[in-house]
Design an enzyme around this catalytic site. Structure first.
Site, PDB file in Angstrom:
ATOM      1  N   SER A   1       0.843  -1.194   0.000  1.00 53.44           N
ATOM      2  CA  SER A   1       0.000   0.000   0.000  1.00 53.44           C
ATOM      3  C   SER A   1       0.875   1.239   0.000  1.00 53.44           C
ATOM      4  CB  SER A   1      -0.895   0.022   1.239  1.00 53.44           C
ATOM      5  OG  SER A   1      -1.576   1.260   1.381  1.00 53.44           O
TER       6      SER A   1
ATOM      7  N   TYR B   1      -2.500  -1.010   9.866  1.00 55.47           N
ATOM      8  CA  TYR B   1      -2.439  -1.359   8.442  1.00 55.47           C
ATOM      9  C   TYR B   1      -1.147  -0.851   7.820  1.00 55.47           C
ATOM     10  CZ  TYR B   1      -3.974  -1.637   3.544  1.00 55.47           C
ATOM     11  OH  TYR B   1      -4.070  -1.920   2.204  1.00 55.47           O
TER      12      TYR B   1
END
Length: 257
Positions: free
Chosen positions: A140, A153
């Site tokens: 990401s 995350y």
């Protein structure tokens, strides 16, 4: 890429499904790996009915023993694995000080430890067979750009990113490449589940000053196929001299970082 064998985790939906479809479209035999067995079987059947080669292998990537077993099963049924795509992922939102123990451990179990278990199992079999191959981990842009409410995350994806690059360094002498694709906001169930209403998509594009988000310069949210295209490039021979690379696909949201 025709007649190669790929294993894709997180294959039941979102980016993982887009990667599977793209690989099958290139003539690759694909092992679909996800814990959602029903969806895997449905997708694999659809792909086979359309003339593709795909088989479902339900497994939880947080279990080392289960991953080792399923990788062996894939090779037994489909042949040696040439490509691995680490696409499985979960997202737990919340201020760092409010995250529960389960939020943290589950996020890392899937996003980081699952990448380790699957990569280790596949690479060791590649080495045992003297097989060159390519690995792509879907991380990401949040791995390198701080985002509000995404500490677990972001940290898990940063760890998976550096693990993949280090793995790439270690196995480069065997002709195995390992790279990272770092998406930004992408039109998947994971993203839409966070939206309270239709204005949320517009906010992602325009930016949110109070959350220190600058928006997306290209003016649109990515489609899963945009990410799949980047994954296929890094797996393919067009990227034969690329390893330990992180390819960001976010429409400029991280301003080139």
């Amino acid at each position: 890429m025709e007649n190669k064998v790929a294993l894709v985790t997180g294959a039941a939906g979102g980016i993982g499904e887009a990667v599977v479809r793209a690989l099958v479209g290139r003539g690759v035999t694909v092992a679909l790996v996800d814990r959602n067995g029903d969806r895997l079987e449905e997708l694999a059947k659809e792909l086979r009915n359309d003339g593709g080669r795909a088989e479902a292998f339900p497994v939880d990537v947080t279990s080392s023993a289960a991953v080792e077993s399923v990788v062996a099963e894939v090779e037994q049924h489909l042949g040696g694995i040439d490509y691995l795509v680490n696409g499985a992922g979960v997202l737990r939102l919340g201020q760092a000080r409010d995250l529960t123990d389960d939020d943290w451990t589950t996020t890392f179990a899937v996003n980081t430890t699952g990448v380790f278990f699957t990569s280790r199992a596949v690479v060791n079999r590649m080495l045992a067979q003297g097989r060159r191959g390519a690995i792509v981990t879907v991380a990401s842009n949040a791995a390198g750009t701080a985002r509000m409410d995404m500490s677990a995350y972001s940290a898990s994806k940063a760890a998976a990113t550096m693990f993949t690059k280090t793995l790439g360094l270690e196995v480069s002498k065997f002709g195995i490449r390992a790279n990272v694709v770092a998406p930004g906001s992408t039109d998947t169930p994971m993203l839409s589940s966070l939206w309270e209403d239709s204005s949320a998509a517009r906010a992602s594009i325009d930016g949110v000053a109070s959350a220190y988000r600058v928006g997306i310069p290209l003016g649109r949210i990515a489609q899963p196929e945009h990410i799949a295209d980047a994954v296929l490039f890094l797996l393919s021979d067009m990227a034969a001299h690329i390893t330990m690379h992180e390819l960001t696909v976010d429409g400029g949201a991280a301003l080139g970082h």
